[in-house]
Design a protein around this motif. Sequence first.
Motif, PDB file in Angstrom:
ATOM      1  N   PRO B  42       0.826  -1.217   0.000  1.00 45.88           N
ATOM      2  CA  PRO B  42       0.000   0.000   0.000  1.00 45.88           C
ATOM      3  C   PRO B  42       0.855   1.261   0.000  1.00 45.88           C
ATOM      4  N   ARG B  54      -6.288  -4.385  -6.363  1.00 42.96           N
ATOM      5  CA  ARG B  54      -6.384  -5.825  -6.160  1.00 42.96           C
ATOM      6  C   ARG B  54      -7.386  -6.436  -7.132  1.00 42.96           C
ATOM      7  N   VAL B  71      -3.825 -12.341  -4.504  1.00 40.47           N
ATOM      8  CA  VAL B  71      -3.156 -11.046  -4.353  1.00 40.47           C
ATOM      9  C   VAL B  71      -2.838 -10.829  -2.875  1.00 40.47           C
ATOM     10  N   ARG B  72      -1.562 -10.660  -2.579  1.00 40.89           N
ATOM     11  CA  ARG B  72      -1.126 -10.512  -1.194  1.00 40.89           C
ATOM     12  C   ARG B  72      -0.597  -9.119  -0.922  1.00 40.89           C
ATOM     13  N   VAL B  73      -0.550  -8.799   0.360  1.00 40.64           N
ATOM     14  CA  VAL B  73      -0.095  -7.479   0.788  1.00 40.64           C
ATOM     15  C   VAL B  73       1.274  -7.623   1.438  1.00 40.64           C
ATOM     16  N   LEU B  75       3.709  -5.328   3.817  1.00 38.35           N
ATOM     17  CA  LEU B  75       3.718  -4.068   4.581  1.00 38.35           C
ATOM     18  C   LEU B  75       5.125  -3.538   4.802  1.00 38.35           C
TER      19      LEU B  75
END
Lengths: 308, 159
Positions: B42, B54, B71-73, B75
């Motif tokens: 993000p 996404r 779809v992965r995040v 951080l």
Amino acid sequence: MESHDLDLDHDSVYDGLLGGDPSQWAFGTDFEDPLAGVDTTIPAGVDGATLAAYCLMLGDDALVYAHRLSEWTSNAPDLEDDIALANIALDLLGQARLLLARAAAADAGVVPGLPEGSPVPAEDALAFFRDELAFRNVRFVEAVNGDFAVTIARLLLFATHRLALLQGLVPSVDPVLAAIAAKGVKEVTYHRDYAARWFVTLAQGTDESRRRLLAGLQTVWPTYAELFRCSDVEAVAARQAFGVDPRVLEPEVDAVVDHVLATSGLERPDLPPSGTRPLGREGQHTEAMGHLLAELQVVARAHPMGKW
Amino acid sequence: MSALAVAATVTDPEMPMLTLVDLGVLRDVAEDGEHVTVTITPTYSGCPAMATMRDDLRHALHTAGYADVDVRVSLSPAWSSDWITERGRRKLKAHGLSAPGPAPTGPIPLTLVPTRRAIDCPRCGSAAVRLTSEFGPTACKALYQCTDCLEPFEHVKEI
């Protein structure tokens, strides 16, 4: 020719507008875990329930204050400040979402129960379906906004405190909390600068702006000390090295606030702190909190099976 | 077309002249047989465009024949405006936006005077610009005006 009853064609007049392609909706068609793919394993030496309780505190501070600041939308003195306060609220809301999701991942027991099959994700359940007593935010953030000067005085103290807190969390032994904090530091830096500049501007502006700022500072000052009171959860969080003891932040935050006051030609208000315990952290809130939650939660609570 | 090539065509919903690669948001595309795992980061914690990114990634990959898309995040490390590519910066300018300077590093100073940025008006190139607001229509932008040609423009903030 057959008569064509438009009302029977669609349940809603908006159905079919997109030709069945749901990808065009601005916010997607499904709830998504903001921590999708993030390793949320609880680190060794960390108690999951305490980690969850701690994340709720920091998440609730951000959520409740974001809601308060969002009340300025369409009401600020000018368009630029309307946009600024809305942006600050949005940043805090994003931090709240991540922190509440982290709380839920650390201890599913904190998430309120919803009817079976409800699509509401954990962080939304925490935001919209907890009762007042379960909120762990400081009282400082729930108070009504007051005028623009009160808001700027509160925002300066809040952002200065939160920036120091998030910087203190960057070395957290919980890598998820550390990552959320590192991201938040960049955002809150802009919030603090915004508030500090307006603080000085109001202090050095007209007699009326200075009078209002002084009144605003006196309004928020008695509850400022609450930001540095250490609850049992925070003490354990600091001992287990995933959190920060708020008492250690006070000298750093004070130094920044004193610098802004000096630049503004103002003194610290000579007012005693209200109370000595972190009551908000224990779920004891002021009257303002109930009204705030009513507005924050009413729509979600009316539709526990709702998809947005 | 490889999954990476497909994902690299997806654009930012707010600044559609930029692909997610130009923006530095697309961190990884891993193809394992039928299965594709895309990792994005993000820009801002509360950026509502994330959900659209996404969905758009998933939609583009499904259309290209990849049925199983995750779809992965990511951080950490946190997104920095330094990750906007040179091509991305050229496109921003071509579309009337000002690209960010170097992101700040080190101790965080309290800045009591408006941030001074050495930026030029994307329309006429004049360096005589005025900050109108540190916050703009999206989380990532500040508002400026050129004091020579009077063009109001958006500046992507350093973060």
